[in-house]
Scaffold this active site. Structure first.
Site, PDB file in Angstrom:
ATOM      1  N   ALA A 176      10.442 -16.961 -37.731  1.00 33.58           N
ATOM      2  CA  ALA A 176      10.990 -17.952 -38.672  1.00 33.58           C
ATOM      3  C   ALA A 176      11.698 -19.074 -37.910  1.00 33.58           C
ATOM      4  O   ALA A 176      11.581 -20.255 -38.258  1.00 33.58           O
ATOM      5  CB  ALA A 176      11.962 -17.251 -39.614  1.00 33.58           C
ATOM      6  N   HIS A 226      21.519  -9.756 -53.780  1.00 37.41           N
ATOM      7  CA  HIS A 226      22.058  -8.427 -53.496  1.00 37.41           C
ATOM      8  C   HIS A 226      23.537  -8.474 -53.154  1.00 37.41           C
ATOM      9  O   HIS A 226      24.071  -7.531 -52.582  1.00 37.41           O
ATOM     10  CB  HIS A 226      21.267  -7.767 -52.350  1.00 37.41           C
ATOM     11  N   GLY A 274      10.575 -13.908 -44.001  1.00 39.27           N
ATOM     12  CA  GLY A 274      11.265 -12.755 -43.419  1.00 39.27           C
ATOM     13  C   GLY A 274      11.605 -11.645 -44.388  1.00 39.27           C
ATOM     14  O   GLY A 274      12.679 -11.064 -44.312  1.00 39.27           O
TER      15      GLY A 274
HETATM   16  C1  BV8 Z   1      17.198  -1.438 -59.233  1.00 37.51           C
HETATM   17  C2  BV8 Z   1      22.173  -4.563 -50.318  1.00 37.51           C
HETATM   18  C3  BV8 Z   1      17.317  -0.141 -61.142  1.00 37.51           C
HETATM   19  C4  BV8 Z   1      22.568  -3.377 -49.557  1.00 37.51           C
HETATM   20  C5  BV8 Z   1      19.880  -4.159 -50.864  1.00 37.51           C
HETATM   21  C6  BV8 Z   1      13.563   5.152 -56.174  1.00 37.51           C
HETATM   22  C7  BV8 Z   1      14.913   5.459 -56.329  1.00 37.51           C
HETATM   23  C8  BV8 Z   1      15.864   4.477 -56.614  1.00 37.51           C
HETATM   24  C9  BV8 Z   1      15.466   3.140 -56.745  1.00 37.51           C
HETATM   25  C10 BV8 Z   1      14.116   2.859 -56.569  1.00 37.51           C
HETATM   26  C11 BV8 Z   1      13.168   3.833 -56.303  1.00 37.51           C
HETATM   27  N1  BV8 Z   1      11.955   3.240 -56.180  1.00 37.51           N
HETATM   28  C12 BV8 Z   1      12.099   1.903 -56.386  1.00 37.51           C
HETATM   29  C13 BV8 Z   1      13.401   1.670 -56.653  1.00 37.51           C
HETATM   30  C14 BV8 Z   1      13.982   0.393 -56.917  1.00 37.51           C
HETATM   31  C15 BV8 Z   1      14.692  -0.051 -55.655  1.00 37.51           C
HETATM   32  C16 BV8 Z   1      13.655  -0.398 -54.612  1.00 37.51           C
HETATM   33  O1  BV8 Z   1      12.987  -1.402 -54.735  1.00 37.51           O
HETATM   34  N2  BV8 Z   1      13.563   0.461 -53.585  1.00 37.51           N
HETATM   35  C17 BV8 Z   1      12.606   0.213 -52.527  1.00 37.51           C
HETATM   36  C18 BV8 Z   1      13.191   0.722 -51.199  1.00 37.51           C
HETATM   37  C19 BV8 Z   1      11.315   0.916 -52.897  1.00 37.51           C
HETATM   38  N3  BV8 Z   1      15.436  -1.223 -56.054  1.00 37.51           N
HETATM   39  C20 BV8 Z   1      16.689  -1.069 -56.469  1.00 37.51           C
HETATM   40  O2  BV8 Z   1      17.297  -0.013 -56.457  1.00 37.51           O
HETATM   41  C21 BV8 Z   1      17.327  -2.324 -57.032  1.00 37.51           C
HETATM   42  N4  BV8 Z   1      17.923  -1.980 -58.273  1.00 37.51           N
HETATM   43  O3  BV8 Z   1      16.004  -1.333 -59.232  1.00 37.51           O
HETATM   44  O4  BV8 Z   1      17.977  -0.987 -60.219  1.00 37.51           O
HETATM   45  C22 BV8 Z   1      17.973  -0.409 -62.405  1.00 37.51           C
HETATM   46  C23 BV8 Z   1      17.289  -1.135 -63.357  1.00 37.51           C
HETATM   47  C24 BV8 Z   1      17.883  -1.337 -64.568  1.00 37.51           C
HETATM   48  C25 BV8 Z   1      19.181  -0.867 -64.804  1.00 37.51           C
HETATM   49  C26 BV8 Z   1      19.870  -0.162 -63.813  1.00 37.51           C
HETATM   50  C27 BV8 Z   1      19.275   0.056 -62.601  1.00 37.51           C
HETATM   51  C28 BV8 Z   1      18.437  -2.810 -56.096  1.00 37.51           C
HETATM   52  C29 BV8 Z   1      17.816  -3.295 -54.829  1.00 37.51           C
HETATM   53  C30 BV8 Z   1      18.910  -3.904 -53.956  1.00 37.51           C
HETATM   54  C31 BV8 Z   1      19.274  -2.918 -52.881  1.00 37.51           C
HETATM   55  N5  BV8 Z   1      20.231  -3.566 -51.974  1.00 37.51           N
HETATM   56  N6  BV8 Z   1      20.769  -4.752 -50.089  1.00 37.51           N
HETATM   57  C32 BV8 Z   1      22.977  -3.787 -48.187  1.00 37.51           C
HETATM   58  O5  BV8 Z   1      22.471  -4.819 -47.669  1.00 37.51           O
HETATM   59  O6  BV8 Z   1      23.783  -3.050 -47.637  1.00 37.51           O
HETATM   60  S1  BV8 Z   1      18.258  -4.277 -50.428  1.00 37.51           S
HETATM   61  C33 BV8 Z   1      18.066  -4.532 -48.740  1.00 37.51           C
HETATM   62  O7  BV8 Z   1      16.642  -4.611 -48.546  1.00 37.51           O
HETATM   63  C34 BV8 Z   1      18.596  -5.844 -48.166  1.00 37.51           C
HETATM   64  O8  BV8 Z   1      19.205  -6.677 -49.102  1.00 37.51           O
HETATM   65  C35 BV8 Z   1      17.327  -6.516 -47.658  1.00 37.51           C
HETATM   66  O9  BV8 Z   1      17.372  -7.879 -47.680  1.00 37.51           O
HETATM   67  C36 BV8 Z   1      16.382  -5.995 -48.643  1.00 37.51           C
HETATM   68  C37 BV8 Z   1      14.937  -6.223 -48.473  1.00 37.51           C
HETATM   69  O10 BV8 Z   1      14.573  -5.897 -47.183  1.00 37.51           O
HETATM   70  P1  BV8 Z   1      14.023  -7.127 -46.300  1.00 37.51           P
HETATM   71  O11 BV8 Z   1      15.012  -8.248 -46.406  1.00 37.51           O
HETATM   72  O12 BV8 Z   1      12.641  -7.427 -46.708  1.00 37.51           O
HETATM   73  O13 BV8 Z   1      14.134  -6.545 -44.864  1.00 37.51           O
HETATM   74  P2  BV8 Z   1      13.051  -5.624 -44.133  1.00 37.51           P
HETATM   75  O14 BV8 Z   1      13.692  -5.068 -42.914  1.00 37.51           O
HETATM   76  O15 BV8 Z   1      12.421  -4.698 -45.119  1.00 37.51           O
HETATM   77  O16 BV8 Z   1      11.932  -6.669 -43.691  1.00 37.51           O
HETATM   78  C38 BV8 Z   1      12.245  -7.664 -42.756  1.00 37.51           C
HETATM   79  C39 BV8 Z   1      10.990  -8.480 -42.638  1.00 37.51           C
HETATM   80  O17 BV8 Z   1      11.265  -9.577 -41.776  1.00 37.51           O
HETATM   81  C40 BV8 Z   1       9.840  -7.703 -42.021  1.00 37.51           C
HETATM   82  O18 BV8 Z   1       8.671  -7.956 -42.783  1.00 37.51           O
HETATM   83  C41 BV8 Z   1       9.714  -8.307 -40.609  1.00 37.51           C
HETATM   84  O19 BV8 Z   1       8.369  -8.390 -40.194  1.00 37.51           O
HETATM   85  C42 BV8 Z   1      10.239  -9.696 -40.838  1.00 37.51           C
HETATM   86  N7  BV8 Z   1      10.835 -10.293 -39.639  1.00 37.51           N
HETATM   87  C43 BV8 Z   1      11.612  -9.692 -38.698  1.00 37.51           C
HETATM   88  N8  BV8 Z   1      11.986 -10.609 -37.781  1.00 37.51           N
HETATM   89  C44 BV8 Z   1      11.461 -11.793 -38.163  1.00 37.51           C
HETATM   90  C45 BV8 Z   1      10.720 -11.602 -39.349  1.00 37.51           C
HETATM   91  N9  BV8 Z   1      10.066 -12.599 -39.982  1.00 37.51           N
HETATM   92  C46 BV8 Z   1      10.132 -13.832 -39.416  1.00 37.51           C
HETATM   93  N10 BV8 Z   1      10.829 -14.101 -38.280  1.00 37.51           N
HETATM   94  C47 BV8 Z   1      11.490 -13.122 -37.629  1.00 37.51           C
HETATM   95  N11 BV8 Z   1      12.175 -13.407 -36.509  1.00 37.51           N
END
Ligand code: BV8
Ligand code: ZN
Length: 240
Positions: A231, A119, A187
């Site tokens: 982690a 990303h 994570g």
């Molecule tokens: C794409 C950069 C299409 C930004 C990020 C509707 C409308 C528009 C798009 C979509 C849609 N539906 C689906 C989509 C696709 C979309 C998507 O997947 N959306 C999701 C929300 C449903 N994806 C996209 O848009 C991607 N692009 O599809 O393009 C396309 C295709 C062809 C041609 C043109 C276009 C782009 C996705 C990238 C977005 N950018 N980041 C920024 O950072 O500012 S994503 C963002 O979420 C971060 O990078 C982050 O890393 C990522 C994933 O989240 P997680 O890392 O999993 O973090 P989260 O908080 O969710 O979870 C943390 C976990 O850790 C938890 O489970 C927790 O329990 C655990 N945890 C916490 N503490 C600990 C731990 N585990 C262990 N130890 C601990 N101590």
């Protein structure tokens, strides 16, 4: 839990090609808010609202303030034991690759070299007019939004929602995912695509999946072992 760690270590001891997939949970113990955790808010905005091209076009200043706030947090953050253990794992397996969804650059700071930042990277800027990419050295910006020499506005070199991932990163990611025999998923809530599909692709190819997370995720259903603990606690045990 000990039994699960034992099982994970057993799987790793037979592993030839290890791929690690991380999400923001791996940086949580460094004080960096995760995306979907309770502290995933800034000024009552959710990441999904700010990390988009339309939000940037509508109000580049607001989006830059958010990234500036995050960069200052990251700059103060100390690597945690999970980052250090994953850097060590790269040295322990000659066939190794790290796929991270995180933009904080902490895995590189910990010493990982074989990695894809799916990303993007919060420390890199890209001009929306001439496309020039540069590394931003000062942590907080003097002018917001920063302007390029060609007078275009600079944006974070990060993949926003709705934007496609860089081909180069995807190619390296799919190559390592198809060859690995173990994937260690740490994570991530497994919600954001296409990153979330990676463990499923590995599983389909017969790789063993080890998950480390605080909660169940969609990946738990395909994991050979899921360890529900921090982690920073578990990774050093696996490395040992
Ligand atoms: C794409 C950069 C299409 C930004 C990020 C509707 C409308 C528009 C798009 C979509 C849609 N539906 C689906 C989509 C696709 C979309 C998507 O997947 N959306 C999701 C929300 C449903 N994806 C996209 O848009 C991607 N692009 O599809 O393009 C396309 C295709 C062809 C041609 C043109 C276009 C782009 C996705 C990238 C977005 N950018 N980041 C920024 O950072 O500012 S994503 C963002 O979420 C971060 O990078 C982050 O890393 C990522 C994933 O989240 P997680 O890392 O999993 O973090 P989260 O908080 O969710 O979870 C943390 C976990 O850790 C938890 O489970 C927790 O329990 C655990 N945890 C916490 N503490 C600990 C731990 N585990 C262990 N130890 C601990 N101590
Ligand atoms: Zn420019």
């Amino acid at each position: 839990m000990e039994l699960k760690v034992k099982k994970a270590v057993e799987i790793l001891s037979k592993c030839n090609f290890l791929v690690v997939l991380t999400g923001s949970g791996v940086s949580a113990e460094s004080g960096i808010p995760t995306f979907r955790g309770k502290d995933g808010l800034w000024k009552n905005f959710r990441a999904e609202e700010l990390a988009t091209k339309s939000a940037f076009e509508k109000d580049p200043k607001l989006v830059w303030e958010w990234y500036d706030w995050r960069r200052q947090l990251i700059n103060k953050a100390r690597l945690n034991r999970a980052h250090l253990a994953i850097a060590r794992l790269e040295k322990m397996f000659e066939q190794f690759f790290l796929i991270t969804q995180n933009v904080d650059g902490l895995h590189s700071r910990a010493g990982n070299k074989k990695l894809a930042e799916l990303h993007g990277n919060i420390w890199r800027l890209r001009c929306i007019t001439c496309g020039k990419v540069s590394f931003n050295v000062d942590v907080s910006l003097k002018e917001i939004p920063p302007i390029c020499k060609c007078s275009g506005i600079l944006r974070p070199d990060i993949v926003w929602f709705g934007e496609s991932l860089q081909e180069r990163n995807l190619a390296k990611t799919y190559a390592s995912t198809s060859e690995c025999d173990v994937m260690l998923v740490v994570g991530t809530s497994g919600i954001v695509y296409p990153a979330a599909s990676i463990p499923f692709i590995a599983k389909d190819r017969g790789a063993k999946i080890i998950e480390v997370n605080l909660e169940e995720t969609p990946i738990t259903q395909i994991a050979d072992v899921s360890i529900f603990s921090k982690a920073g606690e578990i990774l050093p045990k696996l490395k040992k």
